[in-house]
Design an enzyme around this catalytic site. Structure first.
Site, PDB file in Angstrom:
ATOM      1  N   GLU A   1     105.454 166.029  32.513  1.00 36.77           N
ATOM      2  CA  GLU A   1     105.709 167.175  32.816  1.00 36.77           C
ATOM      3  C   GLU A   1     106.071 167.863  31.511  1.00 36.77           C
ATOM      4  O   GLU A   1     107.202 167.972  31.608  1.00 36.77           O
ATOM      5  CB  GLU A   1     106.831 167.225  34.021  1.00 36.77           C
ATOM      6  CG  GLU A   1     106.735 168.421  34.918  1.00 36.77           C
ATOM      7  CD  GLU A   1     108.424 168.913  35.438  1.00 36.77           C
ATOM      8  OE1 GLU A   1     109.366 167.708  35.348  1.00 36.77           O
ATOM      9  OE2 GLU A   1     108.275 169.800  36.160  1.00 36.77           O
TER      10      GLU A   1
ATOM     11  N   ASP B   1     107.433 163.043  36.013  1.00 30.40           N
ATOM     12  CA  ASP B   1     108.759 163.690  36.289  1.00 30.40           C
ATOM     13  C   ASP B   1     109.497 164.226  34.840  1.00 30.40           C
ATOM     14  O   ASP B   1     110.529 163.369  34.767  1.00 30.40           O
ATOM     15  CB  ASP B   1     108.944 163.647  37.697  1.00 30.40           C
ATOM     16  CG  ASP B   1     110.082 165.071  37.897  1.00 30.40           C
ATOM     17  OD1 ASP B   1     109.637 165.875  38.608  1.00 30.40           O
ATOM     18  OD2 ASP B   1     111.266 164.142  37.942  1.00 30.40           O
TER      19      ASP B   1
HETATM   20  C1  GLC Z   1     110.055 167.933  38.387  1.00 29.61           C
HETATM   21  C2  GLC Z   1     109.833 168.227  40.110  1.00 29.61           C
HETATM   22  C3  GLC Z   1     110.529 169.052  40.605  1.00 29.61           C
HETATM   23  C4  GLC Z   1     111.716 168.309  40.832  1.00 29.61           C
HETATM   24  C5  GLC Z   1     112.549 167.965  39.683  1.00 29.61           C
HETATM   25  C6  GLC Z   1     113.341 167.652  39.802  1.00 29.61           C
HETATM   26  O1  GLC Z   1     110.625 169.423  37.712  1.00 29.61           O
HETATM   27  O2  GLC Z   1     108.607 168.956  39.155  1.00 29.61           O
HETATM   28  O3  GLC Z   1     109.448 169.963  41.990  1.00 29.61           O
HETATM   29  O4  GLC Z   1     112.562 169.277  41.481  1.00 29.61           O
HETATM   30  O5  GLC Z   1     111.227 167.595  38.532  1.00 29.61           O
HETATM   31  O6  GLC Z   1     112.682 165.914  39.614  1.00 29.61           O
END
Ligand code: GLC
Ligand code: CA
Length: 567
Positions: free
Chosen positions: A290, A230
């Protein structure tokens, strides 16, 4: 003698690549040199919304276990479960208070083990979501860190003095307001890139880094096949706290727009990714990133110069493109030209549903099928988002008081939050779409009566059956699994066409991305093929089912055609 020697050397090399114990770039490979994740189809599950088994209106691990047959039959090989760890749920699980347990609302570690064991029986691997940038402010590490300036864990987070009465600098949080939160107890600020309840870990502290690497190893030993990392871009900030450049205008939260130059994409992240990869390699595990990037080159950096970082940085650029043969062709060609293994994604829990995003308002079902025909036949690994296979649609809140995602409350009405793309999975036309016997935590779009698994399974022309057929093809056809990507008819404004080609076989894909019938001709001579005969593998245009040549085709509006070509 000589002949025998080289022959046995050849066999030895073959065996080295094919045997399960072999390691090439840290991964076990098949006889063609492909690690497992390159032939797998991944599927993201938002656990709150997948299936509820205890009637509390919130999905749970037992619910996922109960749907393994569905996932297997659909053609899913690995599920990425959004965070299911203990959490105060400020950011619905992305605020983790214990990395090595399961939140009670989702079940227990024993439930997790059961899911994993049964997953193994079904050929479905488990990928967990590792929130690497921050913890919850309720994590024992942070409770300790914030207890006093002399705490052993003080340096596990990023604490700084203010400047006079102000925050240390101009950094703004992605989720609104200053990125610095004042702590009256210890008279310092701590840094948070997201909500104040999500303090950033200090990755410059090697003890923190080791604790995090150890966490991945703990889960690998339990059988997890990898992690989705993440928010990897925000692990490091400028140690000198330089102000981020201010841009014109304000955002939905009323903060000045800034260029996150000193809070995003710092090069230090690559050393961390290498270390995470070293651990992953011991377990043949995969790391998915991500990676929100603006260019293919930026994304490319995440594989690592020596292919020693992420195996699967997600191509999230695709989610921002307009539905257009020309635009998709340009992007796909650019991605393939890098030679890296692409990771195509069309939706996730942070962006509106793909059905709405690519749809034109009147042909959304057809367009959903076109998107599937495209990204499930491209070279690369697809990651699906639950419900996309049945054409699930966004259901945004219409009143601020109904919003559940805090950013929707903070940014209302410009930012409505992400509730709309996180609605419960639509299993049937029964009350609550068969998701729960209780009160669902989030609304269910009215469209569930038509768009649901049970109905769509019965309808041969449904989006679901289209996905199932595409996924079945993808799993069995060698050219789709490992063939090169060769664009065709590159000047066509409406039809996206390409070949997937190995030495022995080719598959032609043609997708009419327009609302008008299109006549197309293929000259395959440059590829060494004639296109005659062709064997139709899959099409949603009835008149083409028995088609046997691809030299000339007439494609109905939004129709897709996939054929095998041997000559
Ligand atoms: C990433 C996740 C999102 C979350 C953020 C903070 O972007 O996909 O859903 O709110 O991280 O952890
Ligand atoms: Ca439940």
């Amino acid at each position: 003698m000589r002949h025998n020697f080289s022959a046995s050397l050849f066999v030895m090399i073959l065996l080295a690549f094919a045997s399960p114990g072999s390691r090439a770039q840290g991964n076990v490979r098949d006889a063609q040199g492909h690690p497992w994740y390159q032939h797998a189809v991944f599927y993201e599950i938002y656990p709150r919304s997948f299936m509820d088994t205890n009637g509390d209106g919130i999905g749970d691990l037992k619910g996922i276990t109960a749907k393994l047959d569905y996932l297997k039959a659909l053609g899913v090989d690995a599920i990425w479960i959004a965070p299911c760890f203990p959490s105060p749920q400020v950011d619905f699980g992305y605020d983790v208070s214990d990395y090595q347990n399961i939140d009670k609302m989702y079940g227990t570690l024993a439930d997790f083990d059961k899911l994993q064991t049964l997953g193994k029986d079904h050929g479905v691997k488990i990928i967990l979501d590792f929130v690497v940038n921050h913890t919850s402010d309720q994590h024992p590490w942070f409770l300790d860190s914030s207890s006093s300036r002399t705490s052993d864990k003080r340096n596990w987070y990023i604490w700084r003095d203010g400047v006079g009465k102000n925050a240390p600098n101009n950094w703004v949080a992605l989720f609104g307001g200053s990125a610095w939160q004042w702590d009256a107890k210890t008279n310092q600020y701590y840094y948070h890139y997201f909500y104040p309840q999500q303090p950033d870990l200090n990755w410059r502290n090697p003890t923190v880094a080791d604790a995090m690497y150890g966490t991945t190893e703990w889960w690998y030993k339990r059988g997890v096949a990898g992690f989705r990392l993440d928010a990897v871009d925000s692990l490091f900030e400028d140690p000198d706290l330089k102000d981020d450049p201010v841009l014109p205008g304000i955002n939905a939260y009323g903060d000045p727009n800034v260029d996150h130059q000193y809070t995003q994409n710092l090069p230090e992240v690559h050393a961390v990714l290498k270390n995470l990869r070293t651990v992953a390699n011991k377990y043949d595990a995969v790391l998915i990133g991500e990676t929100w990037k603006d260019t293919v080159a930026q994304m490319g950096a995440y594989y690592g110069a020596g292919h020693d970082e992420l195996q699967m940085p997600m191509d999230l650029m695709l989610t921002k493109l307009k539905f257009s043969a020309v635009i998709f062709r340009a992007h796909i060609s650019e991605v393939n030209a890098t030679g890296e293994w692409p990771v195509f994604v069309i939706g996730n829990h942070d962006i509106p549903r793909s059905w709405n995003r690519y749809g034109d308002g009147s042909h959304n079902d057809e367009i959903a099928k076109d998107m599937a025909a495209m990204y499930l036949t491209l070279r690369g690994t697809p990651i699906m988002y639950y419900g996309e296979e049945i054409g699930m649609q966004n259901k945004d809140p219409v009143r601020r008081e109904d919003v559940k995602d805090p950013i929707g409350k903070l940014g209302w009405p410009k930012e409505k939050g992400r509730d709309g793309e996180r609605t419960p999975m639509q299993w049937s036309d029964e009350p609550n779409a068969g998701f729960t016997t209780g009160v669902p935590w989030n609304v269910i779009p009215d469209a569930y009566k038509r768009y649901n698994v049970a109905n769509e399974l019965k309808n041969p022309d449904s989006i679901l059956n289209w996905y199932k057929q595409l996924l079945a093809l993808r799993h069995t056809d060698a050219a789709l699994l490992k063939g090169d990507y060769l664009p065709l008819n590159e000047n066509d404004l409406n039809v996206l066409s390409y070949l997937r080609k190995t030495d022995g076989e080719a598959v032609l894909v043609a997708i009419n991305m327009s609302a008008v019938q299109q006549k197309i001709n293929f000259d395959l001579s440059k590829t060494g093929l004639s296109g005659k005969p062709a064997k139709t593998l899959l099409t949603n245009q009835a008149s083409l089912r028995n088609n046997s040549s691809v030299t000339e085709l007439t494609l109905d509006p939004f129709a897709a055609y996939i054929a095998q070509i041997t000559k």
